[in-house]
Design a protein around this motif. Sequence first.
Motif, PDB file in Angstrom:
ATOM      1  N   SER B 465     -86.270  10.678  27.557  1.00 41.54           N
ATOM      2  CA  SER B 465     -85.979  10.705  28.992  1.00 41.54           C
ATOM      3  C   SER B 465     -86.299  12.103  29.534  1.00 41.54           C
ATOM      4  O   SER B 465     -86.518  13.056  28.789  1.00 41.54           O
ATOM      5  CB  SER B 465     -84.508  10.359  29.231  1.00 41.54           C
ATOM      6  OG  SER B 465     -83.696  11.134  28.387  1.00 41.54           O
ATOM      7  N   TYR B 466     -86.323  12.171  30.856  1.00 37.63           N
ATOM      8  CA  TYR B 466     -86.648  13.454  31.496  1.00 37.63           C
ATOM      9  C   TYR B 466     -85.509  14.439  31.321  1.00 37.63           C
ATOM     10  O   TYR B 466     -84.341  14.084  31.411  1.00 37.63           O
ATOM     11  CB  TYR B 466     -86.904  13.221  32.984  1.00 37.63           C
ATOM     12  CG  TYR B 466     -88.268  12.662  33.253  1.00 37.63           C
ATOM     13  CD1 TYR B 466     -89.374  13.507  33.327  1.00 37.63           C
ATOM     14  CD2 TYR B 466     -88.454  11.299  33.415  1.00 37.63           C
ATOM     15  CE1 TYR B 466     -90.628  12.984  33.564  1.00 37.63           C
ATOM     16  CE2 TYR B 466     -89.701  10.773  33.648  1.00 37.63           C
ATOM     17  CZ  TYR B 466     -90.792  11.618  33.726  1.00 37.63           C
ATOM     18  OH  TYR B 466     -92.027  11.101  33.963  1.00 37.63           O
ATOM     19  N   ARG B 467     -85.853  15.683  31.071  1.00 39.43           N
ATOM     20  CA  ARG B 467     -84.874  16.765  31.043  1.00 39.43           C
ATOM     21  C   ARG B 467     -85.380  17.863  31.949  1.00 39.43           C
ATOM     22  O   ARG B 467     -86.597  18.039  32.088  1.00 39.43           O
ATOM     23  CB  ARG B 467     -84.744  17.351  29.637  1.00 39.43           C
ATOM     24  CG  ARG B 467     -84.033  16.478  28.645  1.00 39.43           C
ATOM     25  CD  ARG B 467     -84.391  16.990  27.231  1.00 39.43           C
ATOM     26  NE  ARG B 467     -83.925  16.072  26.218  1.00 39.43           N
ATOM     27  CZ  ARG B 467     -82.710  16.112  25.696  1.00 39.43           C
ATOM     28  NH1 ARG B 467     -81.857  17.011  26.095  1.00 39.43           N
ATOM     29  NH2 ARG B 467     -82.350  15.250  24.773  1.00 39.43           N
ATOM     30  N   ALA B 468     -84.452  18.569  32.487  1.00 40.91           N
ATOM     31  CA  ALA B 468     -84.840  19.637  33.415  1.00 40.91           C
ATOM     32  C   ALA B 468     -85.577  20.751  32.665  1.00 40.91           C
ATOM     33  O   ALA B 468     -86.532  21.327  33.173  1.00 40.91           O
ATOM     34  CB  ALA B 468     -83.603  20.186  34.107  1.00 40.91           C
ATOM     35  N   ASP B 469     -85.144  21.008  31.415  1.00 43.67           N
ATOM     36  CA  ASP B 469     -85.687  22.186  30.737  1.00 43.67           C
ATOM     37  C   ASP B 469     -86.833  21.841  29.781  1.00 43.67           C
ATOM     38  O   ASP B 469     -87.551  22.729  29.344  1.00 43.67           O
ATOM     39  CB  ASP B 469     -84.559  22.882  29.959  1.00 43.67           C
ATOM     40  CG  ASP B 469     -83.803  21.898  29.067  1.00 43.67           C
ATOM     41  OD1 ASP B 469     -83.959  20.677  29.312  1.00 43.67           O
ATOM     42  OD2 ASP B 469     -83.096  22.354  28.162  1.00 43.67           O
ATOM     43  N   GLY B 470     -86.992  20.559  29.445  1.00 43.63           N
ATOM     44  CA  GLY B 470     -87.981  20.218  28.417  1.00 43.63           C
ATOM     45  C   GLY B 470     -89.281  19.732  29.014  1.00 43.63           C
ATOM     46  O   GLY B 470     -89.431  19.649  30.245  1.00 43.63           O
ATOM     47  N   PRO B 471     -90.275  19.473  28.184  1.00 46.00           N
ATOM     48  CA  PRO B 471     -91.526  18.904  28.689  1.00 46.00           C
ATOM     49  C   PRO B 471     -91.299  17.456  29.102  1.00 46.00           C
ATOM     50  O   PRO B 471     -90.358  16.810  28.639  1.00 46.00           O
ATOM     51  CB  PRO B 471     -92.460  18.996  27.476  1.00 46.00           C
ATOM     52  CG  PRO B 471     -91.552  19.026  26.287  1.00 46.00           C
ATOM     53  CD  PRO B 471     -90.275  19.667  26.727  1.00 46.00           C
ATOM     54  N   ALA B 472     -92.180  16.975  29.973  1.00 46.64           N
ATOM     55  CA  ALA B 472     -92.057  15.593  30.447  1.00 46.64           C
ATOM     56  C   ALA B 472     -92.322  14.632  29.286  1.00 46.64           C
ATOM     57  O   ALA B 472     -93.223  14.881  28.483  1.00 46.64           O
ATOM     58  CB  ALA B 472     -93.056  15.363  31.576  1.00 46.64           C
ATOM     59  N   PRO B 473     -91.550  13.585  29.165  1.00 44.91           N
ATOM     60  CA  PRO B 473     -91.780  12.634  28.070  1.00 44.91           C
ATOM     61  C   PRO B 473     -93.107  11.907  28.250  1.00 44.91           C
ATOM     62  O   PRO B 473     -93.569  11.694  29.370  1.00 44.91           O
ATOM     63  CB  PRO B 473     -90.592  11.684  28.172  1.00 44.91           C
ATOM     64  CG  PRO B 473     -90.137  11.787  29.570  1.00 44.91           C
ATOM     65  CD  PRO B 473     -90.419  13.183  30.009  1.00 44.91           C
ATOM     66  N   ARG B 474     -93.673  11.506  27.151  1.00 43.26           N
ATOM     67  CA  ARG B 474     -94.964  10.828  27.193  1.00 43.26           C
ATOM     68  C   ARG B 474     -94.753   9.337  27.387  1.00 43.26           C
ATOM     69  O   ARG B 474     -93.726   8.778  27.033  1.00 43.26           O
ATOM     70  CB  ARG B 474     -95.698  11.049  25.868  1.00 43.26           C
ATOM     71  CG  ARG B 474     -96.144  12.467  25.651  1.00 43.26           C
ATOM     72  CD  ARG B 474     -97.418  12.464  24.857  1.00 43.26           C
ATOM     73  NE  ARG B 474     -98.473  11.765  25.580  1.00 43.26           N
ATOM     74  CZ  ARG B 474     -99.475  12.398  26.188  1.00 43.26           C
ATOM     75  NH1 ARG B 474     -99.565  13.700  26.139  1.00 43.26           N
ATOM     76  NH2 ARG B 474    -100.378  11.718  26.822  1.00 43.26           N
TER      77      ARG B 474
END
Lengths: 252, 482
Positions: B465-474
């Motif tokens: 899922s999307y996280r503010a701090d991580g890369p966008a999920p594929r």
Amino acid sequence: MSSIPVRSPETLAQLRRRIAALEAPEGQENHAVLPFGVAEIDGVLPWGGLPLGALHEIAATGGLDDGAALGFTALLLGRLACRQDKPVLWVGDRDDLYAPGLASLGLPSSRLLMARPGRGLHPHWAMEEGARCRALAGVVGEVWDLDGTAARRLQIAARASGVPVLALNRGAGNAVALTRWRIAGAPSAFPDDEGGGCRWSVTLSYCRGRGVTDDGIVSSWLVEWSDETHRLRLAAVPGDRTAPPKGRRAAG
Amino acid sequence: MPLVTAADGPVRRLTAVDPAAHALGLRPGCLVADARAMVPALRVAPDDPGAERALLDHLADWCRCYTPRSAVDGWKGGAGGEGGGLWLDISGCAHLRGGEAALLADLRVRLRRHGFDNRAGIADTAGAAWAWARFGEPGDPCLPSGGHRQILAGLPVAALRLPPVVVTGLARLGLKTVRALDAVPRAGMMARFGPCVGQRLDQAWGVEDELIDPRLPGAAHCIHRAFAEPIGRPADVAAGLLQMLDRLCADLEQARLGLRRLEVTAFRLDASRQCLAVGTSRPSREPRHLFRLLEEPLAGLDAGFGIEMLRLAAPVVEALDIRQSSMAAVSAPADGESLEHLLDRLGNRLGFDRLYGFAARQSHWPERAVRRVPAASPASADARWPAAPRPLRLLAPPETVDVVAPLPDAPPVLFRWRREIHRIASAEGPERLSGEWWRTSRPDRDYYRVEDEAGRRFWLYRDGSYRADGPAPRWYLHGIFP
């Protein structure tokens, strides 16, 4: 030969019957058929359904990942397997058929036998062996091309045993098969329709004993597969489905 | 030109010499440099123990047309350069060739015709035969039954298959013949040279049993057929095989067994052999069915100059109860009516691993929820699949797609897959699936069932899922719907 008054409709009908009798799977006492359960389709087919003991072609125009052609094939196979309570042989081209999906179209995994010829081996051989085996309810083969010789051999084997052969053909067809179908996915009605069945545009592009219309096809229907009743039915006429997506896209 | 072979190494010594070199005084064991000095025109070939061994194996196999129990004698290191040889246990086989002497004469003549100079001996024990083949009189290779003890006593101790060190040690003690050695008390020999002296003596006399290990384990169910005239026509081979199959199947029926594997070995005139094998998915003992399975490999059988013997063996058998054959079964056409026959034919051509069915496995992960089972396994009850819609094809591995989604948690509005853009008309989802935590640390997947404007339906998932701090999920495309 007596001279025949050509214009007489009875004579024409009589001739059609004679030709149909000549072209039907001869040498068979049981002209068994698999009805689609859709009166409109069964009415167009001269046999009142899909004749068993013959080769039928399903054109997979979308290549390997043509879900509609695959689904139609699985549906026919499932009906064949369940009617006769015998297994079916699927001569596959890849290993990625997914049993739960096939089961949802009425082809139970307990009735499915997979055979996958390796590289350099033609699927025709396995299909022909299957077509000779009366312990099967049907054979399907994913083929890249079906040349006339292979098709004729399959047709003869199927006729002798009464085991229908479906060729999921990705190449050009030929006139050996009794029927040729072209299946395309059609926009379904599942956002607003409960059930979420998939819709296909089913085109009968060749049928022995039937002439073609001006479009070069025999007939075409829009059918819907119902997950609940596990039956095919004619879908309502489309037309109200083309506009909304465009509007939505413009909005998005 | 004399020819010798020499092993590679820091000190190169001769390992074998040909008759011409032997006549010039060269012996195995002497240095290559010395040999070259003695015979300047010497040809030295590199030693190839692997090829030698392979040749011996090949010959041992060929000898199976005399006896099913043939083996390679890998003995090395005779002082006189005696290398290995072949063991043939001809107990109970000699009468087939008109007696021991006739068998041996035939074997030797044919070996010589193939270009193998040979020595041979027949005796009551393996040790005596070995000794007589190497140290006996070549004109009389067959030791009389029971008389080997007297004759062997006059041979040198090297005839007892003793290591060269022991032979030289014994010679230093003045023990040159087997008779002299046999007269010495065993205990002293044991203390000085170890157990080998006593053991070899016992083996030669037949006090101690010596087993030779046949190269091909004899199948319990095995039929041989030697032909008076070598056969070569496919029709003849087929007719011979069919008769042998009838006999083999009758044997199996008596034993209430069915075979799972059938091997046909054709022994050709030129001392070569060819082996064909077929398998069955279930135990079988139907000659016609087995013959049909063999038909295809038989097309690849090369008869060469002719086949002099066929061997049919069932190395893998399983219990199969006797079934009463019905009249209908007899009158039914031989053309495969039963599913087992079809599976056998397909399996032998395609490989049994390419013939399978599906069964369910307890897992939410789509690619793990299905397992393959052998097609021949008895039809199980219908598997229980998830109620949620599942695709017809499950791509393995899932293919990445580029998507455009208006909101992080919303289904995409379009995606690009295999360079083709699909605009999504409708989407259903998400269906969140978690992998087993003990198996994988992969994030949860959110599956969407989407339909493009052309009416094609796909199964897309977002990996995590999307996280503010991580890369966008594929996003991945995992399946194709009907």
